[in-house]
Design an enzyme around this catalytic site. Structure first.
Site, mmCIF file in Angstrom:
data_model
loop_
_atom_site.group_PDB
_atom_site.id
_atom_site.type_symbol
_atom_site.label_atom_id
_atom_site.label_comp_id
_atom_site.label_asym_id
_atom_site.label_seq_id
_atom_site.Cartn_x
_atom_site.Cartn_y
_atom_site.Cartn_z
ATOM 1 N N GLY A 177 0.786 -1.242 0.000
ATOM 2 C CA GLY A 177 0.000 0.000 0.000
ATOM 3 C C GLY A 177 0.812 1.284 0.000
ATOM 4 N N GLU B 192 3.803 4.498 5.978
ATOM 5 C CA GLU B 192 2.574 3.718 5.750
ATOM 6 C C GLU B 192 1.574 4.534 4.936
ATOM 7 O OE1 GLU B 192 1.302 1.053 5.711
ATOM 8 O OE2 GLU B 192 1.619 -0.214 7.439
ATOM 9 N N ASP B 193 0.729 3.842 4.203
ATOM 10 C CA ASP B 193 -0.385 4.534 3.556
ATOM 11 C C ASP B 193 -1.493 4.819 4.560
ATOM 12 O OD1 ASP B 193 -0.824 1.803 3.780
ATOM 13 O OD2 ASP B 193 -1.905 1.620 1.887
ATOM 14 N N GLU C 131 -4.742 1.737 10.899
ATOM 15 C CA GLU C 131 -6.098 1.489 11.407
ATOM 16 C C GLU C 131 -6.002 0.937 12.826
ATOM 17 O OE1 GLU C 131 -9.067 0.194 8.551
ATOM 18 O OE2 GLU C 131 -7.494 0.150 7.051
ATOM 19 N N LYS D 294 -6.617 6.550 10.802
ATOM 20 C CA LYS D 294 -8.023 6.309 11.142
ATOM 21 C C LYS D 294 -8.076 6.047 12.646
ATOM 22 C CE LYS D 294 -10.469 3.776 7.762
ATOM 23 N NZ LYS D 294 -10.951 2.466 7.260
ATOM 24 N N PHE E 208 -14.575 2.629 4.608
ATOM 25 C CA PHE E 208 -13.642 1.816 3.831
ATOM 26 C C PHE E 208 -13.110 2.596 2.638
ATOM 27 C CE2 PHE E 208 -11.989 -1.538 1.128
ATOM 28 C CZ PHE E 208 -11.141 -2.126 2.064
ATOM 29 N N ASP F 243 -6.209 -0.635 -1.057
ATOM 30 C CA ASP F 243 -6.863 -1.588 -1.950
ATOM 31 C C ASP F 243 -8.113 -2.197 -1.348
ATOM 32 O OD1 ASP F 243 -5.388 -3.248 -0.013
ATOM 33 O OD2 ASP F 243 -5.961 -4.913 -1.318
ATOM 34 N N ARG G 38 -5.726 0.286 -6.146
ATOM 35 C CA ARG G 38 -4.524 0.967 -5.650
ATOM 36 C C ARG G 38 -4.107 2.093 -6.587
ATOM 37 N NH1 ARG G 38 -2.310 -2.264 -1.515
ATOM 38 N NH2 ARG G 38 -2.390 -4.508 -1.828
HETATM 39 C C1 PRP Z 1 -2.831 -2.166 5.249
HETATM 40 C C2 PRP Z 1 -2.025 -0.876 5.300
HETATM 41 C C3 PRP Z 1 -1.233 -1.017 6.568
HETATM 42 C C4 PRP Z 1 -2.164 -1.823 7.462
HETATM 43 C C5 PRP Z 1 -2.790 -0.902 8.473
HETATM 44 O O1 PRP Z 1 -2.015 -3.173 4.766
HETATM 45 O O2 PRP Z 1 -1.205 -0.725 4.184
HETATM 46 O O3 PRP Z 1 -0.036 -1.734 6.362
HETATM 47 O O4 PRP Z 1 -3.169 -2.396 6.612
HETATM 48 O O5 PRP Z 1 -3.724 -1.551 9.245
HETATM 49 P P1 PRP Z 1 -3.581 -1.826 10.808
HETATM 50 O O6 PRP Z 1 -3.189 -0.537 11.473
HETATM 51 O O7 PRP Z 1 -4.982 -2.258 11.175
HETATM 52 O O8 PRP Z 1 -2.578 -2.920 11.022
HETATM 53 P P2 PRP Z 1 -2.530 -4.608 4.242
HETATM 54 O O9 PRP Z 1 -2.246 -5.626 5.310
HETATM 55 O O10 PRP Z 1 -3.959 -4.498 3.781
HETATM 56 O O11 PRP Z 1 -1.579 -4.883 3.010
HETATM 57 P P3 PRP Z 1 -1.321 -3.946 1.708
HETATM 58 O O12 PRP Z 1 -0.431 -2.805 2.155
HETATM 59 O O13 PRP Z 1 -0.639 -4.847 0.755
HETATM 60 O O14 PRP Z 1 -2.663 -3.456 1.228
#
Ligand code: PRP
Length: 181
Positions: free
Chosen positions: A43, A98-99, A102, A130, A151, A158, A164
């Protein structure tokens, strides 16, 4: 793809303004240092490549991949290391990019890992935060924008690996993930 978006949360122009603000702030904070900027795949690649171009520093970059969402909308609660860093972080000043944050689980996992490996300092930089979704407390040093608990997709975010490449961040229409899940 654009038809699946309910509303825009952050357009391209705003994203670039945020990248500039954060990049300049990091430049000030890291004067005289050569940080290792770690992007969390997949991400963060879009934000990572934009924000480092606003950092006037002799930095290096590396990538790590961990996952807890498996492409869906809910965190599984378990973070898995999928691709490790190539760099040795011992003694390095690390900035994790990070993107989105959460629950906080992903960044806590990475932070603990890099601390155990002897990083000199670790700071967190996220484009989107968030706070309402937080389950594990996590101090975040550089935040682009706070968003409500909806969402989101686009600019790296994604749904099942898609969206993305949207150049902005938007809210996915609920019927898209309700029918496909
Ligand atoms: C997403 C995002 C962060 C993580 C944040 O990654 O890029 O890495 O979730 O969420 P959290 O604070 O609840 O841990 P994902 O695992 O979906 O993989 P991606 O980056 O490949 O989309």
């Amino acid at each position: 793809m654009n038809n699946d978006i309910l509303k825009t949360v952050c357009d391209q122009k705003h994203i670039q303004q945020v990248c500039k603000r954060l990049g300049e702030e990091i430049t000030k904070d890291y004067q005289g240092k050569e940080p290792l900027v770690v992007g969390v795949l997949n991400g963060a690649i879009f934000f990572m490549t934009d924000v480092v171009r606003y950092m006037d520093l002799y930095l290096s970059i590396d990538f790590i991949d961990v996952s807890s969402y498996n492409g869906g909308t809910q965190s599984s609660g378990t973070v898995k290391l999928i691709k490790d860093l190539d760099s040795d972080v011992k003694g390095r000043d690390v900035i994790i990019v990070e993107d989105i944050i959460e629950t906080g689980r992903t960044l806590n996992y990475i932070k603990d890992l890099l601390n155990d490996r002897g990083a000199n300092s670790i700071k967190m930089c996220t484009l989107v935060d968030k706070p309402e979704a937080r389950i594990e407390p996590l101090p975040v040093d550089y935040v682009g924008i706070d968003v409500p608990n909806e969402f989101l997709v686009g600019y790296g975010l994604d749904y099942q690996g898609k969206y993305r490449n949207l150049p902005y961040i938007g809210v996915l229409k609920p019927e898209v993930y309700q029918t496909k899940n």
